[in-house]
Enzyme design. Structure first.
Site, short mmCIF file in Angstrom:
data_model
loop_
_atom_site.label_atom_id
_atom_site.label_comp_id
_atom_site.label_asym_id
_atom_site.label_seq_id
_atom_site.Cartn_x
_atom_site.Cartn_y
_atom_site.Cartn_z
CG ASN A 50 -6.55 10.51 3.84
OD1 ASN A 50 -6.22 10.71 5.01
ND2 ASN A 50 -7.28 9.47 3.49
CB SER A 61 3.46 8.34 -0.67
OG SER A 61 3.09 7.48 -1.71
CB CYS A 103 -6.34 4.34 0.52
SG CYS A 103 -5.54 5.92 0.20
CD GLN A 124 -3.41 12.96 0.32
OE1 GLN A 124 -3.21 13.76 -0.61
NE2 GLN A 124 -3.67 11.71 0.10
CB THR A 156 16.96 -5.64 -5.11
OG1 THR A 156 17.80 -6.75 -4.83
CG2 THR A 156 17.54 -4.82 -6.25
CB THR A 212 1.02 1.60 3.20
OG1 THR A 212 -0.10 2.30 2.64
CG2 THR A 212 0.55 0.47 4.09
N1 PLP Z 1 -1.13 8.33 4.44
C1 PLP Z 1 -2.03 9.14 3.87
C2 PLP Z 1 -2.48 10.36 4.60
C3 PLP Z 1 -2.53 8.84 2.60
O1 PLP Z 1 -3.44 9.65 2.04
C4 PLP Z 1 -2.08 7.66 1.94
C5 PLP Z 1 -2.64 7.28 0.62
O2 PLP Z 1 -3.63 7.80 0.17
C6 PLP Z 1 -1.14 6.87 2.57
C7 PLP Z 1 -0.68 7.22 3.83
C8 PLP Z 1 -0.62 5.61 1.93
O3 PLP Z 1 0.36 5.89 0.98
P1 PLP Z 1 0.69 4.80 -0.17
O4 PLP Z 1 -0.46 4.83 -1.12
O5 PLP Z 1 1.96 5.29 -0.79
O6 PLP Z 1 0.86 3.49 0.52
#
Ligand code: PLP
Length: 378
Positions: A141, A189, A315, A169, A228, A73
Site C-alpha cells: 500500500n 476490500s 490507515c 491494494q 445480518t 481488515t
Molecule cells: N490491506 C491493505 C494492503 C490495505 O492497504 C488496507 C487499507 O488500506 C487494508 C488491508 C485494510 O482494508 P480496510 O480498509 O477495508 O479494512
C-alpha cells in the site's frame, strides 16, 4: 477548476462510482433481511447472492467461496485466525491488519526494493510447513511493490503450508490470477475499487478449507461470519466489482501520469529517492522523499495548497507514524520520515501532475530554507 482540490490519495480510498451510489441508494431504501423466509427476505437474499456472483466472477472463484466481511481488515483477521494453523509466517512489509494479528508471527525480510526473500521463506518452512499459514500481500500500500505471489505459493505448498494473500491494494491495479497461483485465501476490500467503505470479502479458493468464524451468532455467510449482512454495502461492492473489468484500460493512462511525475521530480532534484523503483510496482503508486523536509510538514503544506497526499500508510487514525515498510527495506529513519506517498486513480489528469510539481518545487525551496534557519538558530 483552478481552485478545485486535487486528490492524490487513492490508495487510502478512492471515489465511489456513480452507479454504485445509485444502486446502494436503492438497496438502502429496500426493507428486507436476507435471512427472512418471506418475500422481502428472499428479495434481499437474491440481491446478496447477485453481488456474491459479481465479486466471485471478478476474483475467478465460486460464489459459495465469497465470505463478505466488514472490509480488508476483517478478512485478513479471519484468514489468519480462522484456519487453525498455529504458526503465522508473514512478510516484514505487511499491512497492520496482518502485522498486528499475532505477536509471535515469523517475519520474512524483504530486500532493498521491498521483495520478500524467497530463500529465507523456504528455510523457515522446511520440516514445519504443515503447521503454518504464509501470508504475503500482492502489492504494498505504501510503495506499490508487487510480490512474486506465484513463487511464494509454490514454495509454501511444497512444504505443506497454507497461503493467504492480502490483495486489497492490488485488486483492479494489476492482473491477479490468485487461484492459478495456488493461493488458498485472499482478502479484498470494496473501497479500494470504487465501492463503499466498510465492506470486503475473504475469498476461499481452497474449497476444502473449513474456517472457524471470528463472529458467532446467526450463521450468516454459510456459518463463516455471523451478523445480518450489510445489504446496501454488499450491493455496492458487487457493482464496483463488475465495473472493474471494464476499467482496466485506464491503467495505462494512470501509469503515464505516475511515471511523468517521477521523472519530473528527479529532474528537479536527482537526490530524491523513489522507493521500490527498481521493482515491479502498481502503476498508480509512488513513494518518494523530499530531502530534509519531514513528511508531516509536507502533507500539511500540500493540503493548504489544495493537494491531498499521504505520508506512508494512511490507515491509522490520521496519525503519521514512521513507516515499518521503509524500515524493512533498509531505509534510515531520518530518510523515511521525509517520504510521502502519491497514489493516482480515476479522475486524475496531467493538470494535476503539473500542479503537484509546481507545488512540490515551491515547497521544497521554502521548507528546506526554513528548516536550515531553524537548525542554525538552535
Ligand atoms: N490491506 C491493505 C494492503 C490495505 O492497504 C488496507 C487499507 O488500506 C487494508 C488491508 C485494510 O482494508 P480496510 O480498509 O477495508 O479494512
Amino acid at each position: 477548476m483552478m481552485n478545485q482540490a486535487i486528490y492524490l490519495d487513492h490508495n487510502a480510498t478512492t471515489p465511489v462510482l456513480p452507479q454504485v451510489v445509485e444502486a446502494m441508494g436503492e438497496a438502502l431504501a429496500f426493507c428486507g433481511n436476507g435471512s427472512s423466509v418471506h418475500r422481502a427476505g428472499r428479495l434481499a437474499n437474491a440481491r446478496l447472492e447477485n453481488a456474491r456472483e459479481q465479486v466471485a466472477s471478478l476474483m475467478g472463484a465460486r460464489s459459495s467461496d465469497i465470505i463478505f466481511t466488514s472490509g480488508g481488515t476483517e478478512a485478513n483477521n479471519l484468514a489468519l485466525r480462522g484456519t487453525g494453523r498455529e504458526r503465522l509466517v508473514i512478510s516484514s512489509v505487511e499491512h497492520d491488519s496482518i502485522w498486528q494479528v499475532s505477536e509471535d508471527a515469523l517475519v520474512i525480510p524483504v530486500d532493498n526494493s521491498g521483495i520478500v526473500d524467497l530463500q529465507v521463506l523456504e528455510e523457515a518452512l522446511r520440516d514445519v510447513g504443515e503447521q503454518m499459514i504464509v501470508s504475503v500481500m500482492a502489492a504494498n500500500n505504501e510503495t506499490g511493490v508487487i510480490q512474486p505471489i506465484a513463487k511464494i505459493a509454490e514454495i509454501a505448498k511444497s512444504h505443506g503450508a497454507l497461503v493467504h494473500c492480502d490483495a486489497v491494494q492490488a485488486l483492479g491495479k494489476v492482473t491477479l490470477n490468485l487461484k492459478a497461483w495456488g493461493v488458498d485465501l485472499a482478502s479484498i476490500s470494496a473501497h479500494k475499487i470504487g465501492g463503499p467503505q466498510g465492506v470486503g470479502a475473504l475469498v476461499r479458493y481452497n474449497g476444502d478449507l473449513q474456517l472457524n468464524p471470528l463472529l458467532r451468532g446467526g450463521g450468516q455467510e454459510r456459518g463463516n461470519r455471523a451478523g445480518t449482512e450489510n445489504l446496501s454495502g454488499i450491493v455496492g461492492f458487487g457493482i464496483a466489482a463488475e465495473a472493474l473489468a471494464s476499467n482496466l484500460s485506464q491503467l495505462e493512462e494512470i501509469k503515464a501520469l505516475r511515471d511523468g511525475l517521477e521523472s519530473r521530480i528527479n529532474q528537479l532534484d536527482a537526490t530524491v529517492k523513489i522507493f521500490g523503483k527498481g521493482a515491479e510496482r502498481l502503476p498508480n503508486t509512488s513513494c518518494f522523499t523530499m530531502p530534509g523536509v519531514l513528511n508531516e510538514t509536507q502533507v500539511m503544506a500540500f493540503d493548504l495548497a489544495g493537494i491531498m497526499i499521504s505520508a506512508g500508510s494512511a490507515c491509522s487514525s490520521g496519525k503519521v507514524q514512521s513507516s515499518h515498510v521503509l524500515k524493512a527495506m533498509g531505509v534510515a529513519k531520518e530518510e523515511a520520515e521525509t517520504a510521502i506517498r502519491v497514489s493516482f486513480g480515476r479522475g486524475n489528469t496531467e493538470a494535476d501532475v503539473d500542479k503537484f510539481i509546481k507545488t512540490w518545487s515551491g515547497l521544497y525551496g521554502r521548507l528546506n530554507v526554513s528548516e536550515q534557519r531553524a537548525v542554525s538558530a538552535a
